[in-house]
Design a protein around this motif. Structure first.
Motif, PDB file in Angstrom:
ATOM      1  N   ARG A  82      27.615 102.948  55.463  1.00  9.19           N
ATOM      2  CA  ARG A  82      26.436 102.224  54.998  1.00  9.19           C
ATOM      3  C   ARG A  82      26.027 102.714  53.612  1.00  9.19           C
ATOM      4  N   CYS A  83      25.702 101.766  52.757  1.00  5.51           N
ATOM      5  CA  CYS A  83      25.163 102.084  51.440  1.00  5.51           C
ATOM      6  C   CYS A  83      23.721 101.593  51.410  1.00  5.51           C
ATOM      7  N   TYR A  84      22.780 102.513  51.629  1.00  8.00           N
ATOM      8  CA  TYR A  84      21.361 102.147  51.641  1.00  8.00           C
ATOM      9  C   TYR A  84      20.869 101.924  50.208  1.00  8.00           C
ATOM     10  N   GLY A  85      20.056 100.878  50.048  1.00 12.44           N
ATOM     11  CA  GLY A  85      19.602 100.509  48.713  1.00 12.44           C
ATOM     12  C   GLY A  85      20.606  99.635  47.993  1.00 12.44           C
ATOM     13  N   CYS A  86      21.625  99.182  48.687  1.00 12.26           N
ATOM     14  CA  CYS A  86      22.634  98.281  48.131  1.00 12.26           C
ATOM     15  C   CYS A  86      22.553  96.960  48.903  1.00 12.26           C
ATOM     16  N   PRO A  87      22.570  95.827  48.253  1.00 11.44           N
ATOM     17  CA  PRO A  87      22.675  95.652  46.807  1.00 11.44           C
ATOM     18  C   PRO A  87      21.372  95.989  46.087  1.00 11.44           C
TER      19      PRO A  87
END
Length: 225
Positions: free
Chosen positions: A78-83
């Motif tokens: 998970r890439c939090y703050g993406c997009p």
């Protein structure tokens, strides 16, 4: 007549060049070794080394490709703050599901993702009280890692001191490097999507053993509690 024949030859050459480039790209997705494949091998070697230390690795990515790391316990990265630039009253993230292959099942792994895409462009889907955007790969090849990855990597250190965000992006369950214009990895632009970059592979002992991580410059790869 001569001019017409010459124009036909020129158009034929241009068409053949386009077909060749497209064919090479499609072939690399399904059969050939891309820059991401070669980079994954170098990163896997550095991530799996025994003992503490830091190794600099230069990686390359063809357009539309990505490199994704998954920790042992992660079901997805998970890439939090993406997009970036998306407003949401609840936490939001983009994610890639961890493959169930032998290289990744119940072990940490690193994968070359060819042809990464947003599953539902422009849409965030509700998940567990948060908002998520799924990313998928047209082709995926992975390598097992000898050392586990940390559960979380804050990315605040990558932003200039003049930047002020309520919540800074962070990675959960692995790491993410990408070269796709519409997909970022949480780093400030233009670092969020690049064709090549220098990656710091860091290995550090923790209470659970040796941890390894891959991070861009100026970002602490492994933060001890």
């Amino acid at each position: 007549m001569v001019l017409e024949a010459l124009l036909r030859i020129i158009l034929t050459v241009i068409l053949l060049f386009i077909v060749f480039k497209v064919g090479m790209r499609v072939g690399s997705i399904f059969f050939g070794e891309s820059q991401a494949d070669a980079s994954v091998k170098k990163m896997a070697d550095a991530l799996s080394q025994p003992g503490e230390g830091t190794t600099a690795v230069r990686i390359g990515l063809d357009s539309g490709d990505a490199i994704i790391g998954f920790s042992q316990a992660a079901k997805e990265f998970r890439c939090y703050g993406c997009p970036q630039g998306v407003y949401s009253p609840v936490p939001y993230y983009s994610y890639v599901s961890k493959p169930s292959t032998a290289e990744c099942a119940n072990v940490p792994c690193i994968c070359s993702c060819k042809g990464i895409r947003i599953e539902l462009p422009g849409q965030l889907t509700g998940r567990e009280g948060e908002q998520a955007m799924e990313l998928r790969c047209a082709g995926l090849s992975c390598l097992k890692l000898a050392n586990n990855l940390p559960d979380q990597t804050p990315l605040k250190a990558a932003y200039p001191n003049t930047t002020s965000l309520a919540n800074y992006p962070f990675w959960k369950g692995g790491f993410f490097f990408v070269n796709a214009g519409d997909i970022g990895n949480g780093l400030p632009r233009p670092q969020s999507s690049v064709a090549s970059s220098s990656v710091a592979i860091e290995r550090k002992r923790s209470g659970t053993g040796l941890l390894a991580n891959a991070c861009p410059p100026q970002v602490a790869c492994i933060q001890q509690n």
